[in-house]
Scaffold this active site. Structure first.
Site, PDB file in Angstrom:
ATOM      1  N   TYR A  43      55.529  81.740  54.828  1.00 36.07           N
ATOM      2  CA  TYR A  43      55.363  81.601  53.381  1.00 36.07           C
ATOM      3  C   TYR A  43      54.508  82.744  52.857  1.00 36.07           C
ATOM      4  O   TYR A  43      53.351  82.911  53.262  1.00 36.07           O
ATOM      5  CB  TYR A  43      54.690  80.281  53.036  1.00 36.07           C
ATOM      6  CG  TYR A  43      55.558  79.049  53.166  1.00 36.07           C
ATOM      7  CD1 TYR A  43      56.899  79.139  53.489  1.00 36.07           C
ATOM      8  CD2 TYR A  43      55.024  77.784  52.957  1.00 36.07           C
ATOM      9  CE1 TYR A  43      57.686  78.008  53.611  1.00 36.07           C
ATOM     10  CE2 TYR A  43      55.803  76.641  53.061  1.00 36.07           C
ATOM     11  CZ  TYR A  43      57.130  76.754  53.394  1.00 36.07           C
ATOM     12  OH  TYR A  43      57.904  75.625  53.515  1.00 36.07           O
ATOM     13  N   LEU A 193      63.761  68.620  43.069  1.00 32.47           N
ATOM     14  CA  LEU A 193      64.254  69.220  41.825  1.00 32.47           C
ATOM     15  C   LEU A 193      65.457  70.128  42.062  1.00 32.47           C
ATOM     16  O   LEU A 193      65.797  70.952  41.206  1.00 32.47           O
ATOM     17  CB  LEU A 193      63.137  70.010  41.138  1.00 32.47           C
ATOM     18  CG  LEU A 193      61.832  69.256  40.873  1.00 32.47           C
ATOM     19  CD1 LEU A 193      60.893  70.096  40.029  1.00 32.47           C
ATOM     20  CD2 LEU A 193      62.090  67.908  40.224  1.00 32.47           C
ATOM     21  N   GLY A 194      66.099  69.960  43.211  1.00 35.77           N
ATOM     22  CA  GLY A 194      67.277  70.781  43.494  1.00 35.77           C
ATOM     23  C   GLY A 194      66.952  72.259  43.495  1.00 35.77           C
ATOM     24  O   GLY A 194      67.758  73.086  43.064  1.00 35.77           O
ATOM     25  N   GLY A 196      65.028  73.946  41.667  1.00 35.02           N
ATOM     26  CA  GLY A 196      64.915  74.558  40.349  1.00 35.02           C
ATOM     27  C   GLY A 196      65.975  74.140  39.367  1.00 35.02           C
ATOM     28  O   GLY A 196      65.783  74.276  38.149  1.00 35.02           O
TER      29      GLY A 196
END
Length: 316
Positions: A43, A193-194, A196
């Site tokens: 990350y 949230l898929g 975005g």
């Protein structure tokens, strides 16, 4: 409200873009009772771990639980090009994470994906040795199938399995969640949230996704907007934001799972916390799921891939 059902996703945290806000988000999470912090050694090319080191300075070690994924390979231009979960390299990857985090052990350590060319038994066997040595406390798995989870659990008990799950991707219901329930493995869900798409900002013209989802690409986004708008209308009728509705849907649909709130903003974190208080009755759930069934989602996201020989194999 059960605050333990939320974990803080730290993918977007780094030392270059408003680190003070990210640190404030971590502190707020801990103050509110969220102790599960999820990061990865890849990350932000390790900066997420380094920021967490700063954020957690002076905080007693027993006040937080750190989950670290390892193995994804990125090039200097930011493109993901492969996976390294070779058992011979795991000790080195762990060493770098411990150094960046400034910790003596990691609470939950897990490969970011599986490589079809490496037996899962070999990977878990190496992790078990590192646990025996005291460098990790628990072993996790990410984005795998039910059979692989069973094989891994036979080598060493798996603490948590992490899986993508949202209104537009419920594949975890068919294998991972049932197998995890059977074996007594914790379930951690991300992507509510898929990546975005299922977000209020999508309708405001500010669509963005951490995983560079093709659902948000210019050729697909206009075709997906009617779906997002229908969900937004349902959220408005409940008096909540679309992102809160989607988080509440995941929490309601999977009552025994933990949901990751990936954010660098205290404001957005509070919105996720408030979603814990949203009650979705059977008619609400049916309305949301009917909307999903009546719309086609165009495109996919970068999580839908597997690896063989370290190389990515994209799938729909």
């Amino acid at each position: 409200m059960n605050i333990n059902r939320l974990g803080l996703g730290c993918m977007g945290m780094n030392l270059r873009r408003n680190p003070e806000q990210s640190i404030a988000t971590v502190h707020m999470a801990l103050e509110k009772g969220i102790t599960f912090l999820n990061t990865g050694n890849f990350y932000q090319a390790g900066e997420s771990e380094m920021l967490l080191r700063q954020a957690l300075k002076g905080i007693p070690r027993d006040k937080y639980f750190i989950s670290v994924k390892f193995g994804v390979l990125f090039s200097p231009d930011g493109a993901m090009y492969g996976l390294d979960v070779n058992p011979f390299h795991i000790k080195a990857q762990l060493t770098y994470s411990l150094h960046r985090l400034g910790l003596e052990y990691i609470d939950l350590y897990q490969p970011a994906r599986m490589d079809a060319s490496i037996p899962v038994e070999d990977i878990i066997g190496e992790l078990a040795e590192l646990k025996k040595a005291g460098y990790i406390r628990n072993i996790g798995m990410t984005e795998i199938d039910g059979e692989t989870l069973r094989r891994a659990h036979k080598v060493h008990p798996i603490h948590t399995v992490e899986s993508e799950y949202s209104l537009i991707d419920r594949s975890a219901e068919t294998e991972i969640i049932p197998v995890a329930d059977e074996l007594g493995i914790n379930v951690l869900l991300f992507g509510a949230l898929g990546h975005g798409l299922l977000n209020d900002r999508t309708l405001e013209g500010n669509a963005s996704g951490v995983m560079r989802a093709t659902m948000l690409a210019p050729e697909n986004l206009p075709k997906n907007l009617p779906f997002v708008r229908a969900l937004k209308n349902a959220a408005d009728r409940k008096g909540v934001s679309l992102s809160q509705l989607m988080t509440a849907w995941v929490l309601t649909r999977c009552p025994d799972a933990m949901c990751l709130a990936g954010t660098t903003s205290p404001e957005h974190l509070q919105q996720n916390i408030d979603a814990l208080n949203i009650t979705l009755a059977d008619p609400d759930m049916k309305e949301i799921e009917d909307i999903a069934e009546s719309h086609t989602v165009y495109g996919n996201d970068m999580c839908r891939l597997s690896f063989d020989g370290g190389k990515p194999l994209f799938r729909g």
